[in-house]
Design a protein around this motif. Structure first.
Motif, mmCIF file in Angstrom:
data_model
loop_
_atom_site.group_PDB
_atom_site.id
_atom_site.type_symbol
_atom_site.label_atom_id
_atom_site.label_comp_id
_atom_site.label_asym_id
_atom_site.label_seq_id
_atom_site.Cartn_x
_atom_site.Cartn_y
_atom_site.Cartn_z
ATOM 1 N N LYS A 49 2.613 -6.389 -7.081
ATOM 2 C CA LYS A 49 2.214 -5.183 -7.753
ATOM 3 C C LYS A 49 1.308 -3.394 -7.362
ATOM 4 N N TYR A 50 1.788 -2.836 -8.209
ATOM 5 C CA TYR A 50 1.024 -1.353 -7.917
ATOM 6 C C TYR A 50 -0.504 -2.072 -8.337
ATOM 7 N N GLY A 51 -1.266 -0.540 -8.103
ATOM 8 C CA GLY A 51 -2.523 -0.894 -7.885
ATOM 9 C C GLY A 51 -3.083 0.798 -7.969
ATOM 10 N N CYS A 52 -3.502 0.870 -6.909
ATOM 11 C CA CYS A 52 -4.000 2.205 -6.400
ATOM 12 C C CYS A 52 -2.981 2.862 -5.729
ATOM 13 N N GLY A 53 -1.602 2.961 -4.763
ATOM 14 C CA GLY A 53 -1.222 3.298 -4.668
ATOM 15 C C GLY A 53 -1.415 4.293 -2.845
ATOM 16 N N ALA A 55 -2.965 2.057 -0.586
ATOM 17 C CA ALA A 55 -4.764 1.216 -0.080
ATOM 18 C C ALA A 55 -5.333 0.817 -0.049
ATOM 19 N N ALA A 56 -5.583 0.779 -1.372
ATOM 20 C CA ALA A 56 -6.884 0.772 -1.331
ATOM 21 C C ALA A 56 -7.535 -1.332 -2.413
ATOM 22 N N CYS A 57 -6.475 -1.469 -2.771
ATOM 23 C CA CYS A 57 -6.039 -2.927 -3.711
ATOM 24 C C CYS A 57 -6.097 -4.275 -3.175
ATOM 25 N N GLY A 58 -4.836 -3.854 -2.498
ATOM 26 C CA GLY A 58 -4.209 -4.618 -2.094
ATOM 27 C C GLY A 58 -3.840 -5.656 -2.952
ATOM 28 N N ALA A 59 -3.161 -5.071 -4.180
ATOM 29 C CA ALA A 59 -2.099 -5.273 -5.234
ATOM 30 C C ALA A 59 -1.091 -5.988 -4.602
ATOM 31 N N CYS A 60 -0.534 -5.178 -4.203
ATOM 32 C CA CYS A 60 1.074 -4.796 -3.682
ATOM 33 C C CYS A 60 1.175 -5.615 -2.026
ATOM 34 N N PRO A 70 -0.192 -3.663 3.206
ATOM 35 C CA PRO A 70 0.181 -3.353 1.727
ATOM 36 C C PRO A 70 1.216 -2.770 1.564
ATOM 37 N N CYS A 72 2.299 -0.532 -0.308
ATOM 38 C CA CYS A 72 2.725 0.732 -1.187
ATOM 39 C C CYS A 72 2.651 1.858 0.232
HETATM 40 S S1 FES Z 1 -0.934 -0.709 -4.645
HETATM 41 FE FE1 FES Z 1 -2.923 -0.925 -3.887
HETATM 42 S S2 FES Z 1 -3.201 -1.593 -1.631
HETATM 43 FE FE2 FES Z 1 -0.656 -0.997 -3.218
#
Ligand code: FES
Ligand code: FES
Length: 165
Positions: A49-53, A55-60, A70, A72
């Motif tokens: 998944k794409y969350g923040c782009g 490197a802050a959320c870890g969804a990717c 990450p 992204c």
């Molecule tokens: S999209 Fe959030 S860390 Fe990559």
């Protein structure tokens, strides 16, 4: 005489070879395209998944040679020659990875958006630390906006206790 403008570096598409979940893919993309874009937009592996782009959320989160990263923040050029594993390659419905089985058993997900990243981070943790402490688990920085952290912790301990992760 008017001086000439300095040459401008032209970025162009090139052929990139990626090995993802054991399958080799050749993509004609910009070398600095984020791996996440290649996974989702080019290869339709949308479990990541794409969350923040940033490197802050870890969804990717995916694995690059077994390390959780990450996607992204990884350029496709830098993923060449490495083994990329995404959630689609970790396990399957019929044969889930022990971490996936534990997340199901502990009923971890709420909205589910962060979960593939959480599972990839947890699987990488158990590879390097088979019996993690709460502190080891809490060092995972992936964000869950639904606040499933307690259940994630229980699931990781369950997977560790299974001795199969
Ligand atoms: S999209 Fe959030 S860390 Fe990559
Ligand atoms: S389950 Fe909803 S963001 Fe984690």
């Amino acid at each position: 005489m008017i001086g000439r403008a300095p040459p401008v570096a032209v970025r162009g598409k090139g052929m990139i070879t990626l090995k993802i979940n054991g399958v080799v893919h050749r993509l004609e993309v910009e070398s600095d395209m984020p791996l996440l874009w290649a996974l989702r937009d080019e290869l339709k592996l949308t479990g990541t998944k794409y969350g923040c782009g940033i490197a802050a959320c870890g969804a990717c989160t995916v694995h690059l040679d077994g390390q959780a990263v990450p996607s992204c923040q990884v350029r496709v050029a830098d993923a060449q020659g490495k083994e990329v594993t995404t959630i689609e390659g970790l396990g399957s419905a019929g044969k889930p990875h022990p971490v996936q089985a534990a997340f199901i058993a502990e009923d971890v997900p709420q909205c589910g958006y962060c979960q593939s990243g959480q599972i990839m981070a947890a699987a990488a943790l158990l590879k390097r630390t088979p019996r993690p402490t709460d502190a080891d688990i809490d060092a995972i920085t992936n964000i869950c906006r639904c606040g499933t952290y307690e259940r994630i912790r229980r699931a990781i301990h369950r997977a560790a206790g299974s001795g199969k992760a």
